[in-house]
Every structure is written in C-alpha cells, then in structure tokens.
Write a protein that holds these residues in place. Sequence first.
Motif, mmCIF file in Angstrom:
data_model
loop_
_atom_site.group_PDB
_atom_site.id
_atom_site.type_symbol
_atom_site.label_atom_id
_atom_site.label_comp_id
_atom_site.label_asym_id
_atom_site.label_seq_id
_atom_site.Cartn_x
_atom_site.Cartn_y
_atom_site.Cartn_z
ATOM 1 N N ASP A 17 0.835 -1.196 0.000
ATOM 2 C CA ASP A 17 0.000 0.000 0.000
ATOM 3 C C ASP A 17 0.872 1.248 0.000
ATOM 4 N N ILE A 18 1.182 1.748 -1.184
ATOM 5 C CA ILE A 18 1.954 2.981 -1.299
ATOM 6 C C ILE A 18 1.236 3.954 -2.218
ATOM 7 N N SER A 19 -0.081 3.778 -2.311
ATOM 8 C CA SER A 19 -0.851 4.648 -3.191
ATOM 9 C C SER A 19 -0.877 6.076 -2.688
ATOM 10 N N ASN A 20 -0.773 6.258 -1.368
ATOM 11 C CA ASN A 20 -0.696 7.593 -0.798
ATOM 12 C C ASN A 20 0.767 8.009 -0.767
ATOM 13 N N PRO A 21 1.141 9.140 -1.368
ATOM 14 C CA PRO A 21 2.538 9.548 -1.371
ATOM 15 C C PRO A 21 3.142 9.628 0.021
ATOM 16 N N ASP A 22 2.302 9.955 1.027
ATOM 17 C CA ASP A 22 2.824 10.031 2.382
ATOM 18 C C ASP A 22 3.400 8.697 2.837
ATOM 19 N N LYS A 23 2.891 7.593 2.244
ATOM 20 C CA LYS A 23 3.279 6.273 2.705
ATOM 21 C C LYS A 23 4.556 5.764 2.045
ATOM 22 N N SER A 24 5.070 6.457 1.062
ATOM 23 C CA SER A 24 6.181 5.923 0.287
ATOM 24 C C SER A 24 7.517 6.533 0.670
ATOM 25 N N THR A 25 7.532 7.453 1.626
ATOM 26 C CA THR A 25 8.764 8.176 1.913
ATOM 27 C C THR A 25 9.435 7.711 3.195
ATOM 28 N N ILE A 26 9.024 6.586 3.741
ATOM 29 C CA ILE A 26 9.687 6.025 4.899
ATOM 30 C C ILE A 26 10.865 5.174 4.421
ATOM 31 N N SER A 27 11.959 5.221 5.167
ATOM 32 C CA SER A 27 13.144 4.440 4.828
ATOM 33 C C SER A 27 13.413 3.432 5.936
ATOM 34 N N VAL A 28 13.576 2.157 5.559
ATOM 35 C CA VAL A 28 13.885 1.098 6.516
ATOM 36 C C VAL A 28 15.077 0.314 5.983
ATOM 37 N N TYR A 29 16.132 0.208 6.775
ATOM 38 C CA TYR A 29 17.321 -0.513 6.328
ATOM 39 C C TYR A 29 18.023 -1.151 7.527
ATOM 40 N N PRO A 30 18.817 -2.213 7.274
ATOM 41 C CA PRO A 30 18.962 -2.932 5.998
ATOM 42 C C PRO A 30 17.703 -3.720 5.672
ATOM 43 N N THR A 83 18.606 -8.805 9.627
ATOM 44 C CA THR A 83 18.834 -9.981 10.468
ATOM 45 C C THR A 83 18.508 -9.710 11.934
ATOM 46 N N ASP A 84 19.199 -8.742 12.543
ATOM 47 C CA ASP A 84 19.069 -8.527 13.981
ATOM 48 C C ASP A 84 18.469 -7.176 14.365
ATOM 49 N N GLN A 85 18.640 -6.162 13.524
ATOM 50 C CA GLN A 85 18.070 -4.858 13.833
ATOM 51 C C GLN A 85 17.813 -4.086 12.552
ATOM 52 N N ILE A 117 15.462 -0.506 15.877
ATOM 53 C CA ILE A 117 14.618 -1.503 16.529
ATOM 54 C C ILE A 117 15.308 -2.861 16.489
ATOM 55 N N ASP A 118 15.342 -3.521 17.623
ATOM 56 C CA ASP A 118 15.897 -4.866 17.725
ATOM 57 C C ASP A 118 14.870 -5.870 17.205
ATOM 58 N N ILE A 119 15.215 -6.619 16.162
ATOM 59 C CA ILE A 119 14.303 -7.610 15.586
ATOM 60 C C ILE A 119 14.851 -9.023 15.739
ATOM 61 N N SER A 120 15.828 -9.190 16.610
ATOM 62 C CA SER A 120 16.495 -10.488 16.733
ATOM 63 C C SER A 120 15.561 -11.583 17.228
ATOM 64 N N GLN A 121 14.464 -11.200 17.917
ATOM 65 C CA GLN A 121 13.540 -12.197 18.443
ATOM 66 C C GLN A 121 12.406 -12.524 17.473
ATOM 67 N N ASN A 127 3.973 3.222 5.323
ATOM 68 C CA ASN A 127 4.110 1.767 5.312
ATOM 69 C C ASN A 127 5.370 1.360 4.556
ATOM 70 N N LYS A 128 6.000 0.296 5.018
ATOM 71 C CA LYS A 128 7.166 -0.243 4.319
ATOM 72 C C LYS A 128 7.265 -1.737 4.588
ATOM 73 N N LYS A 129 7.473 -2.520 3.521
ATOM 74 C CA LYS A 129 7.671 -3.958 3.670
ATOM 75 C C LYS A 129 9.138 -4.257 3.936
ATOM 76 N N ILE A 130 9.384 -5.246 4.789
ATOM 77 C CA ILE A 130 10.753 -5.696 5.009
ATOM 78 C C ILE A 130 10.784 -7.220 5.036
ATOM 79 N N ILE A 131 11.990 -7.760 4.847
ATOM 80 C CA ILE A 131 12.235 -9.192 4.968
ATOM 81 C C ILE A 131 13.220 -9.413 6.106
ATOM 82 N N ILE A 132 12.914 -10.366 6.975
ATOM 83 C CA ILE A 132 13.865 -10.807 7.991
ATOM 84 C C ILE A 132 14.371 -12.174 7.566
ATOM 85 N N ALA A 133 15.679 -12.281 7.367
ATOM 86 C CA ALA A 133 16.293 -13.535 6.918
ATOM 87 C C ALA A 133 17.639 -13.699 7.603
ATOM 88 N N ARG A 134 17.936 -14.922 8.014
ATOM 89 C CA ARG A 134 19.206 -15.178 8.720
ATOM 90 C C ARG A 134 19.926 -16.371 8.100
#
Length: 429
Positions: free
Chosen positions: A343-356, A360-362, A399-403, A422-429
């Motif tokens: 859901d990025i149809s609203n421009p407000d939703k497309s300008t968030i940055s999430v990395y990496p 894996t852990d955060q 944010i700690d995502i290790s759990q 909104n932003k989609k992410i993948i957690i992979a280890r």
Amino acid sequence: MKSKVLKLIFVFLLCSKAIFAQWETVYFPVAGLPQSFPCINSVEFRDFNNGFGAGHLGYLSNFHGCILKTSNNGTSWDTTYSTAMPFGFNDISYTSLATIIAVGQNINTGNLDSGLIVKSTDSGNSWTTLSTIGLTCLSFPSTNIGYVGGINGSILKTIDGGNNWNVLNTGTNSYVRSIFFINDTIGFVCGNDTLLKTTDGGLNWISQPLIIGTGFSLSKIFFPTDSVGYCNTFACGNDLTIFKTTDQGNTWISQYVNQAYCTLSMFFTDNSTGYTVGQFDVSKTTDGGISWNHQTATPPAMANFFDDIMDVFFLNSDTGFIVGNNQFYRTTIAGGATVSVNDISNPDKSTISVYPNPATDQITIELPNSETGKIELSIVNLMGQMIYKQETFDNSKIIDISQFAEGIYLIQAKTEDKKTYNKKIIIAR
C-alpha cells in the motif's frame, strides 16, 4: 543464506498484493457443537491480555449462564462462573481494575421477570450473586455508581459499587435494551420505541426527540465523548438507521446504513470512528456515520442464526474484539481496516526508509524531517498480528528484531496529524 533470501524475496513478490488480515478468528474451545456452543452476548477487556465474555452455554432450551475469562488476548478462555438453567448473561463490565459486574435474566420465554446481578472483586476468581428482575444492560460511570436496565422500563441504581440497588422510576414500560451514562448523573436508556435521558442521576427521565415510527427498537446507545453520541435501530437493510447527536442528546439526526443484516451492537473509539456488528457483519465508519465500510469477518462453518455477532469492544483505535455465537474475533492493526503489504498509493506512505532490507538482527527506521511530533511505530506480520508497538518523537529509530521469526513484515508509522507510512521488510538469517 543467499538462497534463503532469494526464496523469501520470491514469497515477498507473491505477497505483494496480499491483504493483511482485518480480523483474526479465534474459536471458543467448547466441544459438541451446536448443543453446547457458547453464545457470548457481551465482551470487555481491561488491557491487551485480560478480558471477560458473558453469555450462555447450550442450545434451544438447554441454557446455562456463563462468564468466560481470558488472560492471553482471547487465544484461550476458561469458565470462571456458571449458573443453573435457564439463566443467561446479557452484559458485563469492569468497574475497577479487579472488579467486574455482569447482569442477566431467565431466558425461558415467559419468565423474563427473574434475573441476576453477579459481582467479582478479585478479577473473576470468586463471585457474589444477587437475584433480581430480568436485566439486559449496565453502565458504570464510576467505581461505585452504576445503573442496570431490563424489562418493563426497569432501571436499578447502586451507589456502593453494586452491593445494594434501588429501583428508579422511568415512567415507561418499554423493554430497556441499552444504557449509557456519560457521568454519574447524565445518562441515556433506549429500547422498544424509547429513548430517555436523565440529568439528575435517574430521579427524572425525559423522552428524547427521536422520530423513528412505531414498531422500531433501539438496540444500542454509545457516547464516545460528553456531547457526541450514537444510537442505532434493530433493523435490516435500508431500514437500518444510526442516530447521532452532537449536543448531548438535545437534537438527533438520522444516518442510514445500507447493510444486509441486522445490527445488535456498536462501539466508537472517537467522535468519528465507530463499528456496528450484527448477523454475519462488521461495519466501520471513519466520518461519524455518514458512510460505512463492511469488514465482514469469516464466520465458522455454521448456518443461519449461529453466526450472529453480538458485541464489539475496542481498547484503542487499533485493538478491538467482537464476540457472538461460538466465535471470537480480534484485530490488532488499524481497527480492523484492510492493510495491503504494497500500500503505497498515498505519497505520504512511500517516503519512509527502513534498512537494511533484508535484515537480520536490527533495523533503522527513518521518516521525513518534516515529521516533528509524536510517531507511533508498529510491526505487523502476514497474519495481521501486531508484534511490536512503540511511540517515539525521533525521526530515526533503531529496533531490535532479533527475536522475530524469519519472514515478511509490514513496518507502519503513524503521525499525530494522521499520516501513515508503510514499508515492507524481509527478515532472513
């Protein structure tokens, strides 16, 4: 690691048009359907984990009143109180952190003049019982002062937390279906062709200027604020009307809801956002009842009246619960709204940055520098379950995502001025 990430990316692409679940279905663990299935008429939660449901177990004439308790957000329920036949409970409410009161009645046809008030002061571990007239609803504006309503226009009042009750004279014989007090003295009751208001703690009642015609029943009244309130009719389809007041009941306007099934209850989280529930259906408004969107939850594999949804309760704008015949639904994201993982149809939703990303852990979440107020961050899995929530005033947050398990997640950020990123992410280890 590389092949695992590629597999997750493939799933990620397959899910790019997937919808995060609006309502998660949790069934009451009662065997022998339909003879022993629970009909839960009322639900209320103290916090995210702890709540009560009140209704009855049984089928046709084989009824037993029951109060169910959960301490894990509704995932499982235990019977904390039950009655002999043929009583059932209609309403339940917290009056303090550890005190709960429920009301009910004899549900055999022709014996509605007998009922129960039960009270627990230790979070449902033990209960005291008071026999009374048949009761359908209750409202406690404060810990000690409360009101209950029932048959023949009956209203009872307590000023000592439910230990003793006095009968109030409403001047009507109509069946009282719902009662709501804004504070200790100002309250409303509604029922068959009736909407009454008191401003002196129930000593005097005034009929409200609500024109609905004869034969209509008002099923629920709710005030999210002191001045704004809603009242709905028990009807179906084009006949379903929601009445709204913005001046504490002095005047009411009608708003029509084109809904296929009857409504039984409603709840508003603020002046504009509310929900109606009934047979098979959940509907939501975000504009004060002008328009409604259906959020039909998936019913169990049962038929006809077994699928009635009886009550709705929200802890906040995101977390809500609905109950009915052998079913319990909950939502922990966006108040049951459909959330698309792309859901990025609203421009407000497309300008968030999430990395990496993949991570894996955060992770680090960065929002535009223009966002200077409070921000609510949440992480939601593909089941629509909110697994992380925190408020911050920082535009950058680690944010700690290790759990968290490997998989695909939705990062969501809500600002004070109601923007959503909104932003989609993948957690992979």
